[in-house]
Every structure is written in structure tokens, then in C-alpha cells.
Design a protein around this motif. Sequence first.
Motif, mmCIF file in Angstrom:
data_model
loop_
_atom_site.group_PDB
_atom_site.id
_atom_site.type_symbol
_atom_site.label_atom_id
_atom_site.label_comp_id
_atom_site.label_asym_id
_atom_site.label_seq_id
_atom_site.Cartn_x
_atom_site.Cartn_y
_atom_site.Cartn_z
ATOM 1 N N ARG A 112 -4.466 8.908 -15.767
ATOM 2 C CA ARG A 112 -4.397 7.636 -15.142
ATOM 3 C C ARG A 112 -4.746 6.735 -16.175
ATOM 4 O O ARG A 112 -5.820 6.727 -16.789
ATOM 5 C CB ARG A 112 -5.260 7.554 -13.904
ATOM 6 C CG ARG A 112 -5.089 8.654 -12.789
ATOM 7 C CD ARG A 112 -5.936 8.824 -11.697
ATOM 8 N NE ARG A 112 -5.653 9.906 -10.743
ATOM 9 C CZ ARG A 112 -6.275 9.775 -9.425
ATOM 10 N NH1 ARG A 112 -6.870 8.752 -9.251
ATOM 11 N NH2 ARG A 112 -5.926 10.728 -8.742
ATOM 12 N N LYS A 168 -6.841 14.727 -13.379
ATOM 13 C CA LYS A 168 -6.971 13.390 -12.965
ATOM 14 C C LYS A 168 -7.943 12.383 -13.652
ATOM 15 O O LYS A 168 -7.295 11.389 -13.936
ATOM 16 C CB LYS A 168 -8.104 13.481 -11.581
ATOM 17 C CG LYS A 168 -7.524 14.330 -10.639
ATOM 18 C CD LYS A 168 -8.788 14.563 -9.559
ATOM 19 C CE LYS A 168 -8.883 15.493 -8.565
ATOM 20 N NZ LYS A 168 -9.864 15.702 -7.758
ATOM 21 N N ASP A 203 -8.471 2.858 -6.182
ATOM 22 C CA ASP A 203 -8.446 4.390 -6.199
ATOM 23 C C ASP A 203 -9.762 5.085 -6.520
ATOM 24 O O ASP A 203 -10.591 4.615 -7.198
ATOM 25 C CB ASP A 203 -7.454 4.934 -6.811
ATOM 26 C CG ASP A 203 -7.334 5.088 -8.633
ATOM 27 O OD1 ASP A 203 -8.252 4.318 -9.022
ATOM 28 O OD2 ASP A 203 -6.748 5.736 -9.090
ATOM 29 N N THR A 255 -6.795 5.702 -1.714
ATOM 30 C CA THR A 255 -6.627 4.302 -2.114
ATOM 31 C C THR A 255 -6.724 3.106 -1.141
ATOM 32 O O THR A 255 -6.403 3.425 -0.035
ATOM 33 C CB THR A 255 -4.915 4.481 -2.526
ATOM 34 O OG1 THR A 255 -4.217 4.724 -1.723
ATOM 35 C CG2 THR A 255 -4.999 5.452 -3.851
ATOM 36 N N SER A 282 -10.386 1.741 -10.516
ATOM 37 C CA SER A 282 -10.960 3.056 -10.122
ATOM 38 C C SER A 282 -12.367 3.206 -10.021
ATOM 39 O O SER A 282 -13.328 2.750 -10.743
ATOM 40 C CB SER A 282 -10.423 4.279 -11.273
ATOM 41 O OG SER A 282 -9.337 4.379 -11.513
ATOM 42 N N PHE A 340 -11.473 8.936 -6.938
ATOM 43 C CA PHE A 340 -11.229 10.235 -7.157
ATOM 44 C C PHE A 340 -12.440 10.960 -8.031
ATOM 45 O O PHE A 340 -13.359 10.034 -8.527
ATOM 46 C CB PHE A 340 -9.838 10.285 -7.992
ATOM 47 C CG PHE A 340 -10.030 9.594 -9.429
ATOM 48 C CD1 PHE A 340 -10.212 10.396 -10.673
ATOM 49 C CD2 PHE A 340 -9.397 8.445 -9.560
ATOM 50 C CE1 PHE A 340 -10.290 9.804 -12.001
ATOM 51 C CE2 PHE A 340 -9.529 7.835 -10.848
ATOM 52 C CZ PHE A 340 -9.896 8.449 -12.047
ATOM 53 N N ASN A 399 -4.764 4.498 2.239
ATOM 54 C CA ASN A 399 -4.257 5.767 2.292
ATOM 55 C C ASN A 399 -5.278 6.811 2.173
ATOM 56 O O ASN A 399 -5.856 6.960 1.036
ATOM 57 C CB ASN A 399 -3.206 6.007 0.994
ATOM 58 C CG ASN A 399 -2.513 7.437 1.038
ATOM 59 O OD1 ASN A 399 -3.241 8.390 1.330
ATOM 60 N ND2 ASN A 399 -1.455 7.441 0.678
ATOM 61 N N LYS A 400 -5.682 7.372 3.338
ATOM 62 C CA LYS A 400 -6.744 8.287 3.620
ATOM 63 C C LYS A 400 -6.753 9.602 2.802
ATOM 64 O O LYS A 400 -7.800 10.038 2.511
ATOM 65 C CB LYS A 400 -6.973 8.713 4.962
ATOM 66 C CG LYS A 400 -7.433 7.265 5.742
ATOM 67 C CD LYS A 400 -7.642 7.530 7.102
ATOM 68 C CE LYS A 400 -8.161 6.148 7.964
ATOM 69 N NZ LYS A 400 -8.667 6.377 9.347
ATOM 70 N N SER A 401 -5.544 10.140 2.584
ATOM 71 C CA SER A 401 -5.238 11.363 1.769
ATOM 72 C C SER A 401 -5.448 11.194 0.348
ATOM 73 O O SER A 401 -5.978 11.969 -0.392
ATOM 74 C CB SER A 401 -3.932 12.045 2.208
ATOM 75 O OG SER A 401 -2.883 11.238 2.039
ATOM 76 N N ASP A 402 -4.865 9.907 -0.157
ATOM 77 C CA ASP A 402 -5.274 9.639 -1.624
ATOM 78 C C ASP A 402 -6.634 8.861 -2.000
ATOM 79 O O ASP A 402 -6.758 8.681 -3.124
ATOM 80 C CB ASP A 402 -3.781 8.946 -1.973
ATOM 81 C CG ASP A 402 -2.591 9.888 -2.169
ATOM 82 O OD1 ASP A 402 -2.793 11.210 -2.342
ATOM 83 O OD2 ASP A 402 -1.767 9.314 -2.117
#
Length: 176
Positions: free
Chosen positions: A124, A120, A111, A102, A64, A113, A97-100
Motif C-alpha cells: 500500500r 499489508k 484506512d 475504511t 493509514s 490495518f 466500510n466495516k469489513s475493510d
Amino acid sequence: MATQTQTLPVTNVFRKNIECDKKITVNRGGARSGKTYSQCQMIAIWLMTGTYRKEWHQSKGVFSIVRKTLPSLKSSVKRDFEEILSEMNVIDKVKINKSDFTYTYGNRMVDMFSVDNQQKVRGRKRWGLFCNEANELEYRTDFFQLFTRTTGPINLDFNPDDPETWIKTEIEEKRL
């Protein structure tokens, strides 16, 4: 691992970090000192090879990358990370994955965030953690929660504008 790093220009910050054997690494430095970029290089190499540092290997898992706010994350560390994947000529091999936010390759995922929402932070688990501009995070509500859910290496970077940050008191002084 050597083949991947040979295609990238590396700094002294990168060299010191790659040789480190501590669970928690702190990179303190001014703007454009290479601390964030070096961490992104190491994480990109891990994503593609499973090797993070000299003593840290993990063939599967999640690494992360966090920052206090999403706009800050997108304009800095996310941009650097994608630039490095392009420089390594592997960006087309990584599932993005552009929206998440990742990045997945094989059994490994990076990932990204922000920690502006406690759900959040608390929900995780991960193998590795990079806290970009860590001094922006709150020690108890942000960092400590991330720390307890991380089994592998943890890296912090920050600009030393506050000499009495929690990084100094809770990490560096207590480590001594």
C-alpha cells in the motif's frame, strides 16, 4: 479547519501536534495522556477538510492508521476515531466500510490495518501515516516499509516502557 476544531475539546498534545512542521512526529506518554485521541482528531479533521497540520494540506489521498494486531486496533484507535466522527456530527456523511476498516469522504480515505501480515505492509502507498503504539512494530519489517510508501506526515505514539526502543535509536537520535 478552525470551525471543525471548535466543536471538539482539544488538549495540549493536540495543539502541539497541529503546529508541528516535521515530517515525523513522535508522541510519547503514559496511558490516557491524550496522544492517540489527539492524532485521531487530527486525522478526522483531515478526512473532512483536507487539512492535517498547519503546513500539511492534501485534498485527496489515503491516511493509514496501523497497529501491530487487529484486535488491539479495533479495541483502541478504531473506537476513538469513530467516537470523534460522532462528536463532530459527521459520521453520517462518511462512507464506512466495516469489513475493510475504511472511512471515505470525497477524495480522501482513512484506512486502518494491522501489520501482522507483510503483504499489508508492502503493498500500500499512502499520503499520511499514524502508527499507534509504534514500539510494538518491528523497525525494518514494519515501520521502514510503511515509511518508504508514505509521502506526507508520519506520526508515532507509544508508551515509554522500553527506554531503548527503535523509536529512540532510529528516529530521535538520528534526527539529532
